[in-house]
Design an enzyme around this catalytic site. Structure first.
Site, PDB file in Angstrom:
ATOM      1  N   GLY A  12       0.710  -1.183  -0.103  1.00 55.19           N
ATOM      2  CA  GLY A  12       0.101   0.290   0.053  1.00 55.19           C
ATOM      3  C   GLY A  12       0.677   1.357  -0.043  1.00 55.19           C
ATOM      4  O   GLY A  12       1.501   1.527   1.173  1.00 55.19           O
ATOM      5  N   LEU A  13       1.099   1.956  -1.140  1.00 50.45           N
ATOM      6  CA  LEU A  13       2.157   2.957  -1.532  1.00 50.45           C
ATOM      7  C   LEU A  13       1.317   4.254  -1.441  1.00 50.45           C
ATOM      8  O   LEU A  13       1.642   5.005  -2.294  1.00 50.45           O
ATOM      9  CB  LEU A  13       2.972   2.720  -2.294  1.00 50.45           C
ATOM     10  CG  LEU A  13       4.000   1.643  -1.793  1.00 50.45           C
ATOM     11  CD1 LEU A  13       5.067   1.364  -3.387  1.00 50.45           C
ATOM     12  CD2 LEU A  13       4.781   1.983  -0.876  1.00 50.45           C
ATOM     13  N   MET A  16       0.378   7.238   3.573  1.00 49.49           N
ATOM     14  CA  MET A  16       0.977   6.698   4.941  1.00 49.49           C
ATOM     15  C   MET A  16       2.064   5.567   4.411  1.00 49.49           C
ATOM     16  O   MET A  16       2.867   5.483   5.054  1.00 49.49           O
ATOM     17  CB  MET A  16      -0.425   5.971   5.392  1.00 49.49           C
ATOM     18  CG  MET A  16      -1.250   6.976   6.166  1.00 49.49           C
ATOM     19  SD  MET A  16      -0.496   7.905   7.407  1.00 49.49           S
ATOM     20  CE  MET A  16      -0.271   6.957   8.710  1.00 49.49           C
ATOM     21  N   VAL A  78      -3.358   0.021   3.498  1.00 48.78           N
ATOM     22  CA  VAL A  78      -4.192   0.066   2.354  1.00 48.78           C
ATOM     23  C   VAL A  78      -5.603   0.416   2.997  1.00 48.78           C
ATOM     24  O   VAL A  78      -5.807   0.629   4.358  1.00 48.78           O
ATOM     25  CB  VAL A  78      -4.652  -1.263   1.577  1.00 48.78           C
ATOM     26  CG1 VAL A  78      -3.229  -1.872   1.010  1.00 48.78           C
ATOM     27  CG2 VAL A  78      -5.203  -2.302   2.624  1.00 48.78           C
ATOM     28  N   ASN A 106      -6.665   2.269   9.566  1.00 49.18           N
ATOM     29  CA  ASN A 106      -7.761   2.600  10.571  1.00 49.18           C
ATOM     30  C   ASN A 106      -8.594   1.405  10.594  1.00 49.18           C
ATOM     31  O   ASN A 106      -9.932   1.875  10.337  1.00 49.18           O
ATOM     32  CB  ASN A 106      -8.020   3.965  10.412  1.00 49.18           C
ATOM     33  CG  ASN A 106      -7.418   4.944  11.111  1.00 49.18           C
ATOM     34  OD1 ASN A 106      -6.487   4.805  11.978  1.00 49.18           O
ATOM     35  ND2 ASN A 106      -7.516   6.247  10.663  1.00 49.18           N
ATOM     36  N   SER A 132      -0.641   6.526  14.474  1.00 47.41           N
ATOM     37  CA  SER A 132      -1.151   7.792  14.506  1.00 47.41           C
ATOM     38  C   SER A 132      -0.130   8.814  14.129  1.00 47.41           C
ATOM     39  O   SER A 132       1.019   8.471  14.650  1.00 47.41           O
ATOM     40  CB  SER A 132      -1.780   8.292  15.975  1.00 47.41           C
ATOM     41  OG  SER A 132      -2.156   9.515  15.699  1.00 47.41           O
ATOM     42  N   LYS A 204      -6.678   2.955  19.310  1.00 49.56           N
ATOM     43  CA  LYS A 204      -6.360   4.112  18.253  1.00 49.56           C
ATOM     44  C   LYS A 204      -7.755   4.638  17.886  1.00 49.56           C
ATOM     45  O   LYS A 204      -7.863   5.600  17.790  1.00 49.56           O
ATOM     46  CB  LYS A 204      -5.890   3.241  16.804  1.00 49.56           C
ATOM     47  CG  LYS A 204      -5.890   4.250  15.840  1.00 49.56           C
ATOM     48  CD  LYS A 204      -4.973   5.347  16.073  1.00 49.56           C
ATOM     49  CE  LYS A 204      -4.704   6.195  14.599  1.00 49.56           C
ATOM     50  NZ  LYS A 204      -5.623   6.634  13.851  1.00 49.56           N
ATOM     51  N   HIS A 207      -8.258   7.116  20.697  1.00 48.04           N
ATOM     52  CA  HIS A 207      -7.456   8.300  20.368  1.00 48.04           C
ATOM     53  C   HIS A 207      -8.134   9.169  19.499  1.00 48.04           C
ATOM     54  O   HIS A 207      -8.155  10.538  19.519  1.00 48.04           O
ATOM     55  CB  HIS A 207      -5.987   7.662  19.794  1.00 48.04           C
ATOM     56  CG  HIS A 207      -5.255   8.755  19.213  1.00 48.04           C
ATOM     57  ND1 HIS A 207      -5.639   9.161  17.708  1.00 48.04           N
ATOM     58  CD2 HIS A 207      -4.512   9.308  19.493  1.00 48.04           C
ATOM     59  CE1 HIS A 207      -4.804  10.104  17.547  1.00 48.04           C
ATOM     60  NE2 HIS A 207      -3.871  10.329  18.400  1.00 48.04           N
ATOM     61  N   ASN A 208      -8.555   8.611  18.246  1.00 50.16           N
ATOM     62  CA  ASN A 208      -9.284   9.434  17.442  1.00 50.16           C
ATOM     63  C   ASN A 208     -10.672  10.162  17.751  1.00 50.16           C
ATOM     64  O   ASN A 208     -10.777  11.221  17.562  1.00 50.16           O
ATOM     65  CB  ASN A 208      -9.649   8.445  16.025  1.00 50.16           C
ATOM     66  CG  ASN A 208      -8.504   8.330  15.353  1.00 50.16           C
ATOM     67  OD1 ASN A 208      -7.420   8.141  15.769  1.00 50.16           O
ATOM     68  ND2 ASN A 208      -8.695   8.099  13.929  1.00 50.16           N
ATOM     69  N   GLU A 211      -9.708  12.892  19.581  1.00 45.42           N
ATOM     70  CA  GLU A 211      -8.934  14.042  18.901  1.00 45.42           C
ATOM     71  C   GLU A 211     -10.223  14.942  18.312  1.00 45.42           C
ATOM     72  O   GLU A 211     -10.197  15.964  18.225  1.00 45.42           O
ATOM     73  CB  GLU A 211      -8.060  13.072  17.773  1.00 45.42           C
ATOM     74  CG  GLU A 211      -7.883  13.896  16.642  1.00 45.42           C
ATOM     75  CD  GLU A 211      -7.217  13.166  15.379  1.00 45.42           C
ATOM     76  OE1 GLU A 211      -6.563  12.170  15.658  1.00 45.42           O
ATOM     77  OE2 GLU A 211      -7.566  13.439  14.241  1.00 45.42           O
ATOM     78  N   LYS A 283     -14.286  11.030   9.065  1.00 42.66           N
ATOM     79  CA  LYS A 283     -14.173   9.560   8.199  1.00 42.66           C
ATOM     80  C   LYS A 283     -14.683   8.387   8.980  1.00 42.66           C
ATOM     81  O   LYS A 283     -14.648   7.463   8.654  1.00 42.66           O
ATOM     82  CB  LYS A 283     -12.586   9.198   7.983  1.00 42.66           C
ATOM     83  CG  LYS A 283     -11.900  10.064   6.779  1.00 42.66           C
ATOM     84  CD  LYS A 283     -10.663   9.618   6.333  1.00 42.66           C
ATOM     85  CE  LYS A 283     -10.119  10.061   4.920  1.00 42.66           C
ATOM     86  NZ  LYS A 283      -8.866   9.906   4.795  1.00 42.66           N
TER      87      LYS A 283
END
Ligand code: NBP
Length: 502
Positions: A12-13, A16, A78, A106, A132, A204, A207-208, A211, A283
Site C-alpha cells: 500500500g503505497l 501512509m 491500504v 484505521n 497515529s 487507536k 485516540h481518534n 481527537e 471519516k
C-alpha cells in the site's frame, strides 16, 4: 548491495505507506514494497534511490512474498474495510505457518478481532496496529498501538520501537530532531504492546474519538473569543500561541495558533480561516467511538457532541436559511474585562478537555472487561505523548495519575485533576453561561460541564424516570431503603392503588 531477503514488507503505497516505508528504511531495515497499481511502486522507488536500509520493489504479490525473510512480516497500509480483506485474502495462499501480517490502517477493532481469529486458525499471526500522526508521523515517528499475538509482536517490536516517535524518559517530552535519513536517537519509543486481538485498533479508535473532542473544543474557544470579544483571527492566534506555553501545551493548540495567523493566499488581505467554508467532514472513527459508548452504556457525551457538531456544520444550506428565521438573544457586546474572559475560556477548555479524556479512559476501562483485555492506561497516555495528533504535555498528568492508582475509576477522581477542576470551575461555568446568554453554540463545553455535574451528583433525577418507566411499562424500580437488586412495582392503573399523597 541489497540483501537477498528483506527484513520486512509493506503493501500500500499511498501517503501512509510511502512515509512509513521510508521511516523503516531510515532505521537500516531493508523494506520490500508492493502496491496494486504498479506504476506507484516504480515512481516511489525512482524517487527514493538511496535509503540507509534500502527499498526493494515487487510487481506481483508472489515476488513480494518471496523477497521476505522468514517468518515474514508484512505491513498493510491500504484502505480500511473491504480492501484490507481483499489484500489479506490474496496473501493467505502465499504465506507459511508463523508468518505475520500487520494491519497499520484505521481498521475497526471488531474487524481486527475477526481477522486475527481467522488467520490464527490458518496458522498465521496477525497484529492490528494503530498508527497515529498522519503523514509526518509516519515519516518521522508515529505513535504506534499494536495489538494481537504477543509472541508475534516480539518479532515486530525492534522495528516498531525504532520507527516510533520518542519521548524523554523523565519528563515525557517529545524528542524533536528527526530528518530524512537521520532518525531520532535515545528516548522512550511511543510504541507499546496494547493487548490481544483488536486492543490496538480499539485504543487507536479512542485516540481518534478524543481527537474529535479536542478539535471541537478548540473551535469553541476560538468561536467564543471571536463572538464575545470581536478579536481578529491573528489576534486569537496569538492567544493560542500563549496558551501553548502552559497547561494546554499540545500539537493541536500549536497548529491552531499557526492556522489562525495564516493569510489567505488568494485575497492576500484576509485570514485564511475566514475564507474556509464552515462545513466539516469526517471519516468515521469519532462515530465508531460514540456508537461504541452507546453500545456499552458508557457516558461519553463529549466525543459524541463533537461528532454531532460536525454533522450540524454539514447542514450549511439549512443553517443559512434557519439563520434568517430563528432568533437568538439580541446581540450584545461583552462588557467585562478582556483578559479575564480569555482566562475563563482557557479554563473552560482545560476542564472540558479533562472530562473528555476521563470519558475516553472510561470507555477503555469498560472495553477491557468486554473483550477480556488488560490495558495499561498510564502506558497508553505515555505513548500518546509523541508522534500522534493528540500529543500534549497534559498526557503526562494522566500517566502520573494512573501511576498513583492504576485502578482509578475516573480521571476526575485523581487528586491533580480534582484540584484543577475545583480551581477552574467557576470560570468554566461562567463561560458556559455566557455562551448560552449570547446564543453562541458551545456543545462540548456545555456537555462536559453537564457530565462533570452529573458524575459528582450522588442523587440524580433518575428516581422520577424509574417511576415513569414503571408507570407505563411496569419496568419496576429499586428503593433507597431496600438492598440493591430487589425490585418493586406499583400497580399504577389500579383504581385502588395506594392513594398516599406525597
Ligand atoms: P488510503 O486509505 O487512501 O488507501 C490507498 C491504498 O489502498 C493504495 O495503496 C491503494 O492501492 C490501496 N488499495 C485500495 Br484503495 N483497494 C485495494 C485493493 N482492493 N487491493 C489492494 N490495494 C488496495 O491510503 P492512506 O491515506 O495512505 O491510508 C492507509 C491506511 O492508513 C488507511 O487504513 C487509513 O485509514 C490509515 N491511516 C491514514 C492516516 C492519514 O493521515 N492518511 C492516518 C492514520 C491511519 P492503489 O494505489 O492501487 O489504488
Amino acid at each position: 548491495m541489497p540483501k537477498f531477503h528483506s527484513d520486512i514488507g509493506l503493501i500500500g503505497l499511498a501517503v501512509m505507506g510511502q512515509n512509513l516505508a521510508l521511516n523503516i528504511a531510515d532505521h537500516g531495515f531493508q523494506v520490500s514494497v508492493y502496491n496494486r497499481t504498479t506504476e506507484k511502486t516504480a515512481k516511489f522507488l525512482a524517487g527514493n534511490p538511496a535509503t540507509p536500509g534500502g527499498l526493494v520493489g515487487a510487481t506481483t504479490l508472489q515476488e513480494f512474498v518471496r523477497s521476505l525473510t522468514r517468518p515474514r512480516r508484512i505491513i498493510l497500509l491500504v484502505q480500511a474495510g473491504g480492501p484490507t480483506d481483499a489484500v489479506i485474502d490474496g496473501l493467505i495462499p502465499l504465506l507459511e505457518q508463523g508468518d505475520i501480517i500487520i494491519d497499520g490502517g484505521n481498521a475497526k477493532w471488531t474487524d481486527t478481532i475477526r481477522r486475527e481469529k481467522a488467520l490464527r486458525e490458518k496458522g498465521l499471526r496477525f497484529i492490528g496496529s494503530g498508527v497515529s500522526g498522519g503523514e509526518t508521523g509516519a515519516r518521522f515517528g508515529p505513535a504506534l498501538m499494536p495489538g494481537g499475538d504477543p509472541a508475534a509482536y516480539k518479532e515486530l517490536e525492534p522495528i516498531w520501537n525504532a520507527i516510533a516517535a520518542k519521548v524523554d524518559a523523565k519528563t515525557g517530552r517529545p524528542i524533536p530532531g528527526a530528518a530524512p535519513g537521520i532518525p531520532v536517537s535515545g528516548g522512550v519509543p511511543c510504541a507499546t504492546y496494547i493487548g490481544p486481538d483488536g486492543a490496538g485498533h480499539y485504543v487507536k479508535m479512542i485516540h481518534n474519538g478524543i481527537e474529535y473532542g479536542d478539535m471541537q473544543m478548540i473551535c469553541e474557544a476560538y468561536y467564543l473569543i471571536r463572538s464575545l470579544l470581536g478579536l481578529k483571527a491573528e489576534e486569537i492566534g496569538a492567544v493560542f500561541a500563549e496558551w501553548n506555553k502552559g497547561v494546554l501545551d499540545s500539537y493541536l493548540i500549536e497548529i491552531t495558533a499557526d492556522i489562525l495567523q495564516q493569510k489567505d493566499p488568494v485575497t492576500k488581505s484576509k485570514a485564511l480561516v475566514d475564507v474556509i467554508l464552515d462545513t466539516a467532514g469526517q471519516k468515521g472513527t469519532g462515530k465508531w467511538t460514540s456508537v461504541n459508548a452507546l453500545d456499552m452504556g458508557v457516558p461519553a457525551p463529549t466525543v459524541a457532541e463533537a461528532v454531532f457538531a460536525r454533522c450540524l456544520s454539514a447542514l450549511k444550506e439549512e443553517r443559512v436559511a434557519a439563520a434568517k428565521i430563528l432568533k437568538g438573544p439580541a446581540k450584545k457586546k461583552y462588557r467585562g474585562a478582556r483578559t479575564a474572559l480569555i482566562q475563563a475560556i482557557h479554563d473552560a477548555l482545560y476542564c472540558s478537555k479533562i472530562c473528555s479524556y476521563a470519558q475516553g479512559f472510561q470507555l477503555m476501562r469498560e472495553a477491557q472487561k468486554e473483550y477480556n483485555w488488560t490495558l495499561n492506561f498510564g502506558a497508553i497516555a505515555q505513548i500518546w505523548r509523541g508522534g500522534c495528533i493528540i500529543r500534549a504535555g497534559f498526557l503526562q498528568k494522566i500517566t502520573e495519575a494512573y501511576g498513583r492508582n492504576p485502578r482509578l475509576a475516573n480521571l476526575l477522581l485523581d487528586p491533580y485533576f480534582n484540584k484543577t477542576v475545583k480551581g477552574a470551575q467557576e470560570n468554566w461555568r461562567k463561560v458556559v453561561a455566557l455562551a448560552a446568554q449570547h446564543g453562541v453554540a458551545a456543545p462540548t463545553f456545555g456537555s462536559a460541564l453537564a457530565y462533570y455535574d452529573g458524575y459528582r451528583t450522588a442523587r440524580l433525577p433518575a428516581n422520577l424516570l424509574q417511576a415513569q418507566r414503571d408507570y407505563f411499562g411496569a419496568h419496576t424500580y429499586e428503593r433507597v431503603d431496600q438492598p440493591r437488586g430487589k425490585f418493586f412495582h406499583l400497580d399504577w392503573p389500579e383504581p385502588a392503588r395506594p392513594q398516599i399523597q406525597a
